[in-house]
Design a protein around this motif. Structure first.
Motif, PDB file in Angstrom:
ATOM      1  N   ARG A   1      -1.633   3.482 -10.785  1.00  0.00           N
ATOM      2  CA  ARG A   1      -0.613   3.470  -9.732  1.00  0.00           C
ATOM      3  C   ARG A   1       0.619   4.249 -10.132  1.00  0.00           C
ATOM      4  O   ARG A   1       0.970   4.227 -11.319  1.00  0.00           O
ATOM      5  CB  ARG A   1      -0.266   2.035  -9.326  1.00  0.00           C
TER       6      ARG A   1
ATOM      7  N   CYS B   1      -2.775  13.316  -3.567  1.00  0.00           N
ATOM      8  CA  CYS B   1      -3.735  13.563  -2.483  1.00  0.00           C
ATOM      9  C   CYS B   1      -3.447  12.799  -1.193  1.00  0.00           C
ATOM     10  O   CYS B   1      -4.140  12.990  -0.202  1.00  0.00           O
ATOM     11  CB  CYS B   1      -5.146  13.242  -2.958  1.00  0.00           C
ATOM     12  N   ALA B   2      -2.452  11.925  -1.225  1.00  0.00           N
ATOM     13  CA  ALA B   2      -2.018  11.128  -0.062  1.00  0.00           C
ATOM     14  C   ALA B   2      -2.999  10.025   0.337  1.00  0.00           C
ATOM     15  O   ALA B   2      -2.822   9.392   1.365  1.00  0.00           O
ATOM     16  CB  ALA B   2      -1.710  12.020   1.136  1.00  0.00           C
ATOM     17  N   LYS B   3      -4.001   9.765  -0.471  1.00  0.00           N
ATOM     18  CA  LYS B   3      -4.917   8.655  -0.207  1.00  0.00           C
ATOM     19  C   LYS B   3      -4.143   7.348  -0.313  1.00  0.00           C
ATOM     20  O   LYS B   3      -3.265   7.203  -1.158  1.00  0.00           O
ATOM     21  CB  LYS B   3      -6.054   8.685  -1.230  1.00  0.00           C
ATOM     22  N   LYS B   4      -4.453   6.386   0.533  1.00  0.00           N
ATOM     23  CA  LYS B   4      -3.797   5.083   0.495  1.00  0.00           C
ATOM     24  C   LYS B   4      -4.276   4.300  -0.719  1.00  0.00           C
ATOM     25  O   LYS B   4      -5.473   4.238  -1.000  1.00  0.00           O
ATOM     26  CB  LYS B   4      -4.078   4.289   1.780  1.00  0.00           C
TER      27      LYS B   4
ATOM     28  N   CYS C   1      -5.894  12.476 -10.219  1.00  0.00           N
ATOM     29  CA  CYS C   1      -4.637  12.762  -9.512  1.00  0.00           C
ATOM     30  C   CYS C   1      -3.446  12.633 -10.464  1.00  0.00           C
ATOM     31  O   CYS C   1      -2.497  13.411 -10.386  1.00  0.00           O
ATOM     32  CB  CYS C   1      -4.485  11.843  -8.314  1.00  0.00           C
TER      33      CYS C   1
ATOM     34  N   CYS D   1      -4.124   7.431  -7.170  1.00  0.00           N
ATOM     35  CA  CYS D   1      -5.381   6.765  -6.815  1.00  0.00           C
ATOM     36  C   CYS D   1      -6.398   6.852  -7.938  1.00  0.00           C
ATOM     37  O   CYS D   1      -7.334   6.053  -7.986  1.00  0.00           O
ATOM     38  CB  CYS D   1      -5.947   7.363  -5.526  1.00  0.00           C
TER      39      CYS D   1
ATOM     40  N   VAL E   1       0.863  -1.177   0.000  1.00  0.00           N
ATOM     41  CA  VAL E   1       0.000   0.000   0.000  1.00  0.00           C
ATOM     42  C   VAL E   1       0.900   1.227   0.000  1.00  0.00           C
ATOM     43  O   VAL E   1       1.842   1.320   0.782  1.00  0.00           O
ATOM     44  CB  VAL E   1      -0.932   0.007   1.235  1.00  0.00           C
ATOM     45  N   VAL E   2       0.614   2.168  -0.903  1.00  0.00           N
ATOM     46  CA  VAL E   2       1.388   3.403  -1.005  1.00  0.00           C
ATOM     47  C   VAL E   2       0.440   4.593  -0.896  1.00  0.00           C
ATOM     48  O   VAL E   2      -0.772   4.452  -1.041  1.00  0.00           O
ATOM     49  CB  VAL E   2       2.176   3.478  -2.335  1.00  0.00           C
ATOM     50  N   SER E   3       1.007   5.763  -0.667  1.00  0.00           N
ATOM     51  CA  SER E   3       0.212   6.986  -0.635  1.00  0.00           C
ATOM     52  C   SER E   3       0.223   7.621  -2.016  1.00  0.00           C
ATOM     53  O   SER E   3       1.269   7.724  -2.655  1.00  0.00           O
ATOM     54  CB  SER E   3       0.786   7.974   0.375  1.00  0.00           C
ATOM     55  N   CYS E   4      -0.929   8.075  -2.467  1.00  0.00           N
ATOM     56  CA  CYS E   4      -1.020   8.784  -3.744  1.00  0.00           C
ATOM     57  C   CYS E   4      -0.158  10.042  -3.638  1.00  0.00           C
ATOM     58  O   CYS E   4      -0.292  10.798  -2.675  1.00  0.00           O
ATOM     59  CB  CYS E   4      -2.477   9.153  -4.026  1.00  0.00           C
TER      60      CYS E   4
END
Length: 60
Positions: free
Chosen positions: A22, A9-12, A29, A25, A3-6
């Protein structure tokens, strides 16, 4: 599962083949990030070439 952060927007976000955007998200983005690069909001620092022969674009 990874799992990474976008980056936008930092969404998982799950890093899987099912996520065609990828590490982003969503397509939105991804386009925001592309627009920021196009507007030169992101730059890679580096020194300017001192010798014209070091610059591959000098002949253009």
């Amino acid at each position: 599962m990874t799992v990474v952060s976008c980056p936008t927007c930092a969404k998982k976000v799950e890093w899987t083949l099912a996520n065609k955007y990828r590490p982003f998200c969503s397509e939105r983005c991804k386009q925001i990030d592309l627009g920021a690069w196009a507007e030169e909001k992101f730059v890679i620092p580096g020194a300017a070439p001192t010798d014209p022969l070091d610059d591959p674009l000098a002949d253009e």
